[in-house]
Design a protein around this motif. Structure first.
Motif, PDB file in Angstrom:
ATOM      1  N   ILE A 206      52.105  40.039  34.960  1.00 26.65           N
ATOM      2  CA  ILE A 206      51.220  40.197  36.107  1.00 26.65           C
ATOM      3  C   ILE A 206      51.459  41.550  36.781  1.00 26.65           C
ATOM      4  O   ILE A 206      52.602  41.992  36.947  1.00 26.65           O
ATOM      5  CB  ILE A 206      51.407  39.023  37.095  1.00 26.65           C
ATOM      6  CG1 ILE A 206      50.270  38.981  38.116  1.00 26.65           C
ATOM      7  CG2 ILE A 206      52.765  39.079  37.757  1.00 26.65           C
ATOM      8  CD1 ILE A 206      50.234  37.691  38.928  1.00 26.65           C
ATOM      9  N   HIS A 207      50.389  42.220  37.154  1.00 24.93           N
ATOM     10  CA  HIS A 207      50.483  43.510  37.845  1.00 24.93           C
ATOM     11  C   HIS A 207      50.950  43.257  39.293  1.00 24.93           C
ATOM     12  O   HIS A 207      50.577  42.257  39.911  1.00 24.93           O
ATOM     13  CB  HIS A 207      49.102  44.177  37.848  1.00 24.93           C
ATOM     14  CG  HIS A 207      49.102  45.588  38.331  1.00 24.93           C
ATOM     15  ND1 HIS A 207      49.122  45.910  39.674  1.00 24.93           N
ATOM     16  CD2 HIS A 207      49.086  46.771  37.653  1.00 24.93           C
ATOM     17  CE1 HIS A 207      49.111  47.222  39.799  1.00 24.93           C
ATOM     18  NE2 HIS A 207      49.087  47.765  38.595  1.00 24.93           N
ATOM     19  N   PRO A 208      51.771  44.147  39.851  1.00 22.46           N
ATOM     20  CA  PRO A 208      52.258  43.936  41.222  1.00 22.46           C
ATOM     21  C   PRO A 208      51.136  43.718  42.234  1.00 22.46           C
ATOM     22  O   PRO A 208      51.275  42.887  43.149  1.00 22.46           O
ATOM     23  CB  PRO A 208      53.038  45.210  41.521  1.00 22.46           C
ATOM     24  CG  PRO A 208      53.500  45.675  40.170  1.00 22.46           C
ATOM     25  CD  PRO A 208      52.398  45.332  39.224  1.00 22.46           C
ATOM     26  N   GLU A 209      50.030  44.452  42.122  1.00 25.71           N
ATOM     27  CA  GLU A 209      48.939  44.261  43.081  1.00 25.71           C
ATOM     28  C   GLU A 209      48.234  42.920  42.862  1.00 25.71           C
ATOM     29  O   GLU A 209      47.736  42.311  43.818  1.00 25.71           O
ATOM     30  CB  GLU A 209      47.952  45.419  42.988  1.00 25.71           C
ATOM     31  CG  GLU A 209      48.515  46.724  43.510  1.00 25.71           C
ATOM     32  CD  GLU A 209      47.442  47.781  43.705  1.00 25.71           C
ATOM     33  OE1 GLU A 209      46.682  47.668  44.680  1.00 25.71           O
ATOM     34  OE2 GLU A 209      47.378  48.704  42.882  1.00 25.71           O
TER      35      GLU A 209
ATOM     36  N   ARG B  41      41.215  39.609  47.298  1.00 25.43           N
ATOM     37  CA  ARG B  41      41.385  39.852  45.853  1.00 25.43           C
ATOM     38  C   ARG B  41      41.930  41.252  45.580  1.00 25.43           C
ATOM     39  O   ARG B  41      41.790  42.166  46.410  1.00 25.43           O
ATOM     40  CB  ARG B  41      40.082  39.617  45.108  1.00 25.43           C
ATOM     41  CG  ARG B  41      38.935  40.527  45.412  1.00 25.43           C
ATOM     42  CD  ARG B  41      37.688  39.962  44.737  1.00 25.43           C
ATOM     43  NE  ARG B  41      36.481  40.721  44.994  1.00 25.43           N
ATOM     44  CZ  ARG B  41      35.931  41.564  44.119  1.00 25.43           C
ATOM     45  NH1 ARG B  41      36.505  41.758  42.945  1.00 25.43           N
ATOM     46  NH2 ARG B  41      34.816  42.200  44.427  1.00 25.43           N
ATOM     47  N   PRO B  42      42.532  41.443  44.416  1.00 28.60           N
ATOM     48  CA  PRO B  42      43.134  42.740  44.097  1.00 28.60           C
ATOM     49  C   PRO B  42      42.079  43.790  43.794  1.00 28.60           C
ATOM     50  O   PRO B  42      40.917  43.457  43.518  1.00 28.60           O
ATOM     51  CB  PRO B  42      43.967  42.436  42.847  1.00 28.60           C
ATOM     52  CG  PRO B  42      43.286  41.257  42.225  1.00 28.60           C
ATOM     53  CD  PRO B  42      42.749  40.438  43.358  1.00 28.60           C
ATOM     54  N   PRO B  43      42.450  45.063  43.804  1.00 27.35           N
ATOM     55  CA  PRO B  43      41.473  46.111  43.488  1.00 27.35           C
ATOM     56  C   PRO B  43      41.003  45.984  42.045  1.00 27.35           C
ATOM     57  O   PRO B  43      41.726  45.534  41.165  1.00 27.35           O
ATOM     58  CB  PRO B  43      42.253  47.413  43.722  1.00 27.35           C
ATOM     59  CG  PRO B  43      43.693  47.016  43.683  1.00 27.35           C
ATOM     60  CD  PRO B  43      43.766  45.612  44.164  1.00 27.35           C
ATOM     61  N   ALA B  44      39.763  46.427  41.804  1.00 32.50           N
ATOM     62  CA  ALA B  44      39.151  46.272  40.490  1.00 32.50           C
ATOM     63  C   ALA B  44      39.932  46.995  39.395  1.00 32.50           C
ATOM     64  O   ALA B  44      39.903  46.577  38.239  1.00 32.50           O
ATOM     65  CB  ALA B  44      37.716  46.768  40.531  1.00 32.50           C
ATOM     66  N   GLU B  45      40.629  48.050  39.753  1.00 34.67           N
ATOM     67  CA  GLU B  45      41.301  48.836  38.718  1.00 34.67           C
ATOM     68  C   GLU B  45      42.495  48.125  38.090  1.00 34.67           C
ATOM     69  O   GLU B  45      43.041  48.600  37.081  1.00 34.67           O
ATOM     70  CB  GLU B  45      41.746  50.190  39.257  1.00 34.67           C
ATOM     71  CG  GLU B  45      42.614  50.145  40.485  1.00 34.67           C
ATOM     72  CD  GLU B  45      41.795  50.287  41.767  1.00 34.67           C
ATOM     73  OE1 GLU B  45      42.377  50.784  42.749  1.00 34.67           O
ATOM     74  OE2 GLU B  45      40.607  49.946  41.767  1.00 34.67           O
ATOM     75  N   VAL B  46      42.920  46.975  38.650  1.00 37.66           N
ATOM     76  CA  VAL B  46      44.011  46.233  38.024  1.00 37.66           C
ATOM     77  C   VAL B  46      43.492  45.030  37.235  1.00 37.66           C
ATOM     78  O   VAL B  46      44.255  44.163  36.842  1.00 37.66           O
ATOM     79  CB  VAL B  46      45.087  45.793  39.055  1.00 37.66           C
ATOM     80  CG1 VAL B  46      45.647  46.992  39.769  1.00 37.66           C
ATOM     81  CG2 VAL B  46      44.532  44.752  40.028  1.00 37.66           C
ATOM     82  N   ALA B  47      42.188  44.978  36.979  1.00 32.91           N
ATOM     83  CA  ALA B  47      41.637  43.927  36.126  1.00 32.91           C
ATOM     84  C   ALA B  47      42.190  44.066  34.711  1.00 32.91           C
ATOM     85  O   ALA B  47      42.609  45.148  34.288  1.00 32.91           O
ATOM     86  CB  ALA B  47      40.120  44.014  36.111  1.00 32.91           C
ATOM     87  N   LEU B  48      42.172  42.970  33.954  1.00 33.93           N
ATOM     88  CA  LEU B  48      42.817  42.933  32.644  1.00 33.93           C
ATOM     89  C   LEU B  48      42.399  44.071  31.726  1.00 33.93           C
ATOM     90  O   LEU B  48      43.213  44.708  31.068  1.00 33.93           O
ATOM     91  CB  LEU B  48      42.514  41.602  31.953  1.00 33.93           C
ATOM     92  CG  LEU B  48      43.328  40.391  32.401  1.00 33.93           C
ATOM     93  CD1 LEU B  48      42.851  39.147  31.673  1.00 33.93           C
ATOM     94  CD2 LEU B  48      44.814  40.603  32.158  1.00 33.93           C
ATOM     95  N   ASP B  49      41.102  44.329  31.651  1.00 34.59           N
ATOM     96  CA  ASP B  49      40.607  45.319  30.692  1.00 34.59           C
ATOM     97  C   ASP B  49      40.794  46.756  31.154  1.00 34.59           C
ATOM     98  O   ASP B  49      40.449  47.690  30.429  1.00 34.59           O
ATOM     99  CB  ASP B  49      39.117  45.060  30.405  1.00 34.59           C
ATOM    100  CG  ASP B  49      38.901  43.760  29.675  1.00 34.59           C
ATOM    101  OD1 ASP B  49      39.887  43.182  29.172  1.00 34.59           O
ATOM    102  OD2 ASP B  49      37.752  43.296  29.588  1.00 34.59           O
ATOM    103  N   ARG B  50      41.322  46.940  32.367  1.00 34.26           N
ATOM    104  CA  ARG B  50      41.496  48.300  32.883  1.00 34.26           C
ATOM    105  C   ARG B  50      42.961  48.704  32.949  1.00 34.26           C
ATOM    106  O   ARG B  50      43.257  49.837  33.339  1.00 34.26           O
ATOM    107  CB  ARG B  50      40.849  48.404  34.258  1.00 34.26           C
ATOM    108  CG  ARG B  50      39.335  48.156  34.199  1.00 34.26           C
ATOM    109  CD  ARG B  50      38.687  48.267  35.557  1.00 34.26           C
ATOM    110  NE  ARG B  50      37.255  47.972  35.451  1.00 34.26           N
ATOM    111  CZ  ARG B  50      36.428  47.948  36.489  1.00 34.26           C
ATOM    112  NH1 ARG B  50      36.880  48.171  37.700  1.00 34.26           N
ATOM    113  NH2 ARG B  50      35.154  47.662  36.321  1.00 34.26           N
ATOM    114  N   LEU B  51      43.842  47.803  32.614  1.00 34.76           N
ATOM    115  CA  LEU B  51      45.274  48.126  32.670  1.00 34.76           C
ATOM    116  C   LEU B  51      45.722  48.808  31.386  1.00 34.76           C
ATOM    117  O   LEU B  51      45.174  48.558  30.319  1.00 34.76           O
ATOM    118  CB  LEU B  51      46.072  46.851  32.896  1.00 34.76           C
ATOM    119  CG  LEU B  51      45.907  46.189  34.267  1.00 34.76           C
ATOM    120  CD1 LEU B  51      46.647  44.881  34.315  1.00 34.76           C
ATOM    121  CD2 LEU B  51      46.387  47.120  35.371  1.00 34.76           C
TER     122      LEU B  51
END
Length: 322
Positions: A240-243, A312-322
């Motif tokens: 899981i991403h921190p954000e 909700r978290p910022p869009a840039e931490v969505a699965l396909d953007r990590l």
């Protein structure tokens, strides 16, 4: 404040079948569990399968795949179908064509072999809704190539071996390319439309524009949104991403303040979405069904939804953007 009606049927896009808001997922059926004997596993899964075909579960849609449960899921389902003498009217079994897990073969001939294996295990001569599963393993161009997986799937529909065909996978940009070909009647997306990840929004729009039946899987982000501490370190099968973790903690606190279980909000987030026809849940034992029904029908204050949206978290931490 409204709650879903679990026995309500709705058209599953252009597939020609009607489905309930909940679908029962079988990805764990047949998998080994620590401390569980083969006989115990068989009995546990048989209880679930028999309950579905006896209409004792809050769903008319059973979701499986050639490879689920180390290829055993369909065997358990087929045994249950045999016990009741065929799939009862009004129930729907959907399955998926899979690559050869030993060689990685994802070609047209492998897709035909995958269908033959599924039909034999299930004891059926045709599949109501048949998907191409995880094409991200080879990519859009290879799947669409002449003689490839998509061509084989389309031929299965033309030959009457599948009533409707679909695409099932992870990365939303790739799935949207498939949907926009207008070859597919149905779609399965997972982990990309949850309280923590909305990256499937454009994909759901593309599906709605084409009247594609949509199944949203993994509404709990592969477990973390149930609040179970066993899943606390992962979202969507990845660390899981921190954000994302921070957003999860904010959402859990909001739900606790409102007297709502986090899992109830996670499940109903998908159930209340008009572009989603069915949401896949995967209870591994019959005792979990009552819990799922409680989450699906728990009263949730209208104001909580806007608060969760803001958390909700910022869009840039969505699965396909990590």
């Amino acid at each position: 404040m409204t709650t879903p009606v679990l026995d309500a049927l709705r058209p599953f896009g252009r597939t020609g079948v009607e489905v309930t808001p909940l679908a029962i997922g079988t990805s764990s059926w047949g998998e080994e569990r620590a401390g569980e004997s083969v006989a115990e596993r068989t009995a546990r899964v048989a209880t679930m399968a028999d309950a579905f075909f006896a209409r004792r579960l809050p769903s008319n849609l059973l979701d499986t795949s050639n490879m689920y449960g180390d290829h055993h899921s369909e065997e358990h389902i087929g045994a249950a179908i045999a016990r009741v003498g065929g799939v009862p009217d009004g129930l729907v079994v959907q399955t998926k064509l899979d690559r050869d897990t030993a060689t990685g073969d994802f070609g047209g001939d492998r897709m035909r072999a995958s269908l033959a294996e599924s039909l034999e295990r299930l004891g059926l001569d045709r599949i109501p809704v048949l998907y191409l599963h995880d094409p991200e393993n080879i990519g859009f161009e290879a799947a669409m190539a002449p003689g490839g997986a998509v061509e084989a799937l389309v031929a299965m529909k033309e030959e009457g071996r599948a009533t409707a065909i679909g695409i099932s996978g992870g990365p939303v940009d790739m799935l949207q390319r498939f949907v926009e070909t207008d070859l597919f009647d149905a779609l399965v997306t997972h982990n990309r439309f949850t309280l923590l990840d909305r990256s499937a929004d454009a994909l759901l729009d593309a599906a709605a524009e084409r009247n594609v039946g949509v199944t949203n899987a993994a509404p709990y982000g592969a477990g973390v949104l149930t609040g179970d501490p066993r899943f606390a370190d992962r979202y969507g099968y990845r660390p899981i991403h921190p954000e994302t973790r921070a957003a999860l903690e904010r959402m859990a606190a909001l739900c606790a303040d409102a007297g709502v279980e986090l899992a109830a909000a996670a499940l109903q987030f998908s159930l209340r979405e008009a572009r989603v026809h069915a949401t896949v849940v995967g209870p591994g034992r019959i005792e979990r069904i009552a819990e799922t029904e409680r989450w699906a029908t728990a009263p949730i204050p209208d104001g909580l939804w806007s608060a969760l949206e803001a958390a909700r978290p910022p869009a840039e931490v969505a699965l396909d953007r990590l």
